[in-house]
Design a protein around this motif. Structure first.
Motif, short mmCIF file in Angstrom:
data_model
loop_
_atom_site.label_atom_id
_atom_site.label_comp_id
_atom_site.label_asym_id
_atom_site.label_seq_id
_atom_site.Cartn_x
_atom_site.Cartn_y
_atom_site.Cartn_z
N GLY A 101 0.82 -1.21 0.00
CA GLY A 101 0.00 0.00 0.00
C GLY A 101 0.85 1.25 0.00
N THR A 138 1.41 3.34 -3.56
CA THR A 138 0.86 4.70 -3.51
C THR A 138 1.93 5.73 -3.85
OG1 THR A 138 -0.75 4.06 -1.82
CG2 THR A 138 -0.26 6.41 -2.02
N GLU A 173 2.76 5.49 -7.70
CA GLU A 173 1.72 6.06 -8.56
C GLU A 173 1.59 7.57 -8.34
OE1 GLU A 173 0.64 4.42 -10.93
OE2 GLU A 173 1.35 2.45 -10.25
N PHE A 174 1.85 8.03 -7.11
CA PHE A 174 1.80 9.47 -6.85
C PHE A 174 2.87 10.19 -7.67
CE2 PHE A 174 3.04 13.29 -4.47
CZ PHE A 174 1.83 13.96 -4.46
N ILE A 192 -5.20 2.35 -6.33
CA ILE A 192 -4.30 1.48 -5.59
C ILE A 192 -4.90 0.08 -5.67
CG2 ILE A 192 -3.19 0.99 -3.38
CD1 ILE A 192 -2.37 3.64 -4.76
N TYR A 227 -10.43 8.69 -7.29
CA TYR A 227 -9.48 7.98 -6.44
C TYR A 227 -10.15 6.70 -5.95
CZ TYR A 227 -7.15 12.50 -6.44
OH TYR A 227 -6.54 13.66 -6.83
N ILE A 242 -9.59 2.40 -4.29
CA ILE A 242 -8.85 1.24 -3.81
C ILE A 242 -9.53 0.02 -4.41
CG2 ILE A 242 -8.18 -0.11 -1.79
CD1 ILE A 242 -8.24 2.48 -0.17
N GLY A 263 -0.94 -0.99 -8.85
CA GLY A 263 -1.81 0.17 -8.96
C GLY A 263 -1.58 0.83 -10.31
#
Length: 450
Positions: free
Chosen positions: A16, A20, A23-24, A42, A59, A61, A68
């Motif tokens: 996670g 994250t 991908e950010f 994600i 956004y 999950i 992701g």
């Protein structure tokens, strides 16, 4: 059960956090260039939770927590109106698209530096590189118990983790190395370790066994009863699990092999076993029983030992400022060693069993977390660096494959044809599926053999 739940939890935390961050990186750089981001997910598959942000990005999950993605507005996939054209990813200059793609691995690299910085500031406990026993090649080279390893082939080591990492690389290359040590009397000495004599068919574990260096912290100085055989002499005499073994007939127990020899030497005569139980000294009388093993007579009392876990005796720590260059150096060092290991796997010097999947990652994540925050930071740094390097491999559907596409586009002056892109996607999926299949296979084999 607690280990299983812990492994699942720490795997979720690890993936996670790192996915994250990766991908950010794509998201943040894309937004800087005005690219419209449609979705930030994600995980893959069916969304379990979604929210539309003020920026219009969805956004979410998703159900499969093994990665992701960030979905951009792309005229190759949907029709883009003139009003939306400014946010079209494919309309951006090649250099901007390349930076957006490279941002994910770059952010993983930044995270690696940050995690190592945190590790150094917190302080990572470890074991000193002191030898407890030398066998095989190490014994031939003159290593003895009490030697402290200071450097291998000119590379300084300060703990057993670094020692193993450096030694393994030279062992896989079958390179003879000079090892600088300080002996038990504090005198400097040089040992020549003939790693070229390791048999060619030995894998990593076999190579390290042939070297024959056992660290001091793995040589127990205290012994506790771990198992008691049903109907054994120990069970009949009242020995309990958890009893600390102290002496036999007044002779202190200094090693397990020594204890076994004392039992054999008694040859069936009664023994006085001194123990500590709940901090109180006791003496138990028992008589070894005769058994036959491989045609030979042996004497047993029916005890299996559980060695006391050695406490850490080394600490790697820097102040907040000094930790910055230390983290950068360590990132460079780990990057170099990771790339070297990948090269060895391609050349056949290292086994493909080194490729691990989520089961092994989960187990190591749990073990690292149990060791403390600094060890978990080190683990996160290693996984983040691995994600960085893996994503830069020139495999279609990975970031590295997209960078190759853009490089070709910049050279030929036009994008690759749709047919070529589709063929590349299929080839990439096959390669990635094979890689994941190998990783899962290795995980299952390791679990079955452990």
């Amino acid at each position: 059960m607690s280990n299983l739940l812990g492994s699942i939890w720490w795997l979720a935390v690890t993936l996670g956090l790192l996915v994250t961050f990766h991908e950010f990186g794509h998201y943040w750089v894309a937004r800087r260039f005005g690219v419209t981001v449609l979705r930030f997910s994600i995980g893959f598959g069916k969304p379990l939770w979604t929210r539309i942000g003020k920026d219009g990005t969805e956004y979410c999950i998703s159900a499969i927590p093994l990665g992701g993605y960030v979905k951009f507005l792309d005229s190759r996939e949907v029709e883009v109106s003139p009003a939306e054209r400014a946010g079209d990813f494919t309309a951006k200059p090649i250099w901007q698209r390349m930076l957006v793609v490279a941002a994910g691995p770059a952010f993983n690299l930044l995270f690696t530096v940050f995690a190592l910085w945190a590790m150094f500031v917190i302080g990572k406990p470890d074991y000193q590189p002191v030898i407890g026993r030398a066998d095989n090649l190490a014994a031939t080279a003159g290593f003895v118990a009490g030697d402290r390893i200071d450097a291998i082939a000119g590379e300084t080591v300060t703990n057993w983790t670094d020692t193993n990492l450096v030694l393994l690389g030279h062992a896989l290359d079958r390179q003879d190395v000079q090892v600088r040590v300080t002996d038990a009397q504090g005198r400097p000495a040089q040992r020549s370790l003939a790693l070229s004599k390791i048999a060619a068919d030995k894998d990593e574990f076999g190579a390290m066994r042939e070297i024959g260096l056992t660290p001091k912290f793995l040589i127990p100085s205290e012994f506790f009863v771990g198992q008691i055989g049903e109907g054994s002499a120990a069970a009949a005499a009242g020995v309990r699990t958890g009893d600390k073994l102290v002496a036999v007939d007044g002779q202190p127990i200094r090693s397990w092999d020594g204890f076994v020899e004392m039992v054999q030497a008694a040859a069936g005569k009664p023994l006085a076993l001194d123990i500590l139980r709940d901090g109180k000294a006791q003496q138990i009388a028992l008589t070894p029983r005769q058994e036959t093993e491989n045609g030979k007579t042996v004497w047993r009392i029916g005890i299996g030992y559980k060695p006391a876990e050695a406490p850490f005796d080394a600490l790697l720590r820097y102040g907040p400022l000094a930790a910055v260059p230390a983290a950068l150096r360590e990132t460079g060092n780990l990057t170099s060693k990771t790339l070297e290991m990948i090269g060895r796997m391609f050349s056949g010097k290292a086994s493909l069993q080194n490729i691990s999947g989520p089961i092994t990652i989960a187990a190591v994540a749990n073990d690292s977390a149990q060791r403390g925050v600094a060890w978990f930071c080190y683990f996160l740094a290693l996984i983040s660096l691995s994600l960085c390097i893996m994503n830069l491999l020139p495999i279609p559907i990975l970031d590295g494959g997209h960078l190759v596409y853009y490089l070709i586009e910049s050279i030929k002056g036009s994008p690759l044809s749709e047919k070529a892109l589709i063929a590349g996607q299929y080839a990439g999926l096959v390669l990635l599926a094979a890689l994941m299949g190998l990783a899962f296979y290795n995980d299952i084999v390791h679990r079955l053999l452990s």
